[in-house]
Enzyme design. Structure first.
Site, PDB file in Angstrom:
ATOM      1  N   CYS A 167       2.929  -5.149   6.564  1.00 29.70           N
ATOM      2  CA  CYS A 167       2.567  -4.652   5.241  1.00 29.70           C
ATOM      3  C   CYS A 167       3.802  -4.108   4.524  1.00 29.70           C
ATOM      4  O   CYS A 167       4.807  -3.771   5.151  1.00 29.70           O
ATOM      5  CB  CYS A 167       1.515  -3.556   5.336  1.00 29.70           C
ATOM      6  SG  CYS A 167      -0.145  -4.179   5.696  1.00 29.70           S
ATOM      7  N   HIS A 177       0.823  -1.218   0.000  1.00 24.42           N
ATOM      8  CA  HIS A 177       0.000   0.000   0.000  1.00 24.42           C
ATOM      9  C   HIS A 177       0.849   1.256   0.000  1.00 24.42           C
ATOM     10  O   HIS A 177       2.059   1.219   0.258  1.00 24.42           O
ATOM     11  CB  HIS A 177      -0.979  -0.013   1.185  1.00 24.42           C
ATOM     12  CG  HIS A 177      -0.358   0.037   2.538  1.00 24.42           C
ATOM     13  ND1 HIS A 177       0.146   1.188   3.095  1.00 24.42           N
ATOM     14  CD2 HIS A 177      -0.148  -0.935   3.464  1.00 24.42           C
ATOM     15  CE1 HIS A 177       0.615   0.927   4.313  1.00 24.42           C
ATOM     16  NE2 HIS A 177       0.458  -0.359   4.561  1.00 24.42           N
TER      17      HIS A 177
END
Length: 151
Positions: free
Chosen positions: A126, A110
């Site tokens: 992440c 992301h």
């Protein structure tokens, strides 16, 4: 306070065994490669999981979203009760401009509203990119894209 220049995106030679269209993430190098035809790849700087949140494996992009909402997972809320239960997408959202959801995990590739964390090991697992870079990758990577994460 000087701004840290983001790690520049660049096209590099690639002679590995993965096919064009594959995403290869080197956590130790803090780089993500998108394999292109003709022995080339686009190399991006990324932020990765901090100690205790490193992982590796073979996944695929299960979903993609633009300016995604963020609902921190229960595990994260236990560690960080100060976090919101839900946050609308937008420039203040920690997922940034784009998110690609990795199959069978709570992890995503992301964007970030903290570009100075790119190149660091700070996340809960992440893979973070600058918003410019995640938009570029998002346009190239399709749902189903193979994602190889190496420690």
């Amino acid at each position: 306070e000087p701004l840290v220049a983001p790690i520049p995106r660049e096209t590099v030679s690639y002679y590995g065994s993965y096919s064009p269209g594959t995403i290869l993430i080197s956590a130790s190098e803090r780089r993500l490669y998108f394999v292109l035809p003709d022995h080339q790849a686009i190399k991006y700087g990324v932020g990765v999981g901090r100690p205790g949140f490193e992982w590796s494996g073979v996944k695929h992009i299960a979903d993609k979203r633009e300016w995604p909402d963020w609902t921190p997972p229960q595990q994260m809320l236990k560690r960080r009760p100060d976090l919101p239960l839900h946050m609308e997408g937008g420039v203040d959202n920690p997922l940034g401009a784009r998110a690609m959801y990795l199959s069978g995990t709570l992890y995503r590739i992301h964007g970030s509203n903290e570009p100075d964390t790119i190149g660091e090991a700070v996340s809960s697992g992440c893979i973070r990119m600058t918003n410019d870079d995640v938009i570029d990758l998002y346009e190239r990577a399709k749902v189903g894209t193979l994602v190889i994460v190496l420690r």
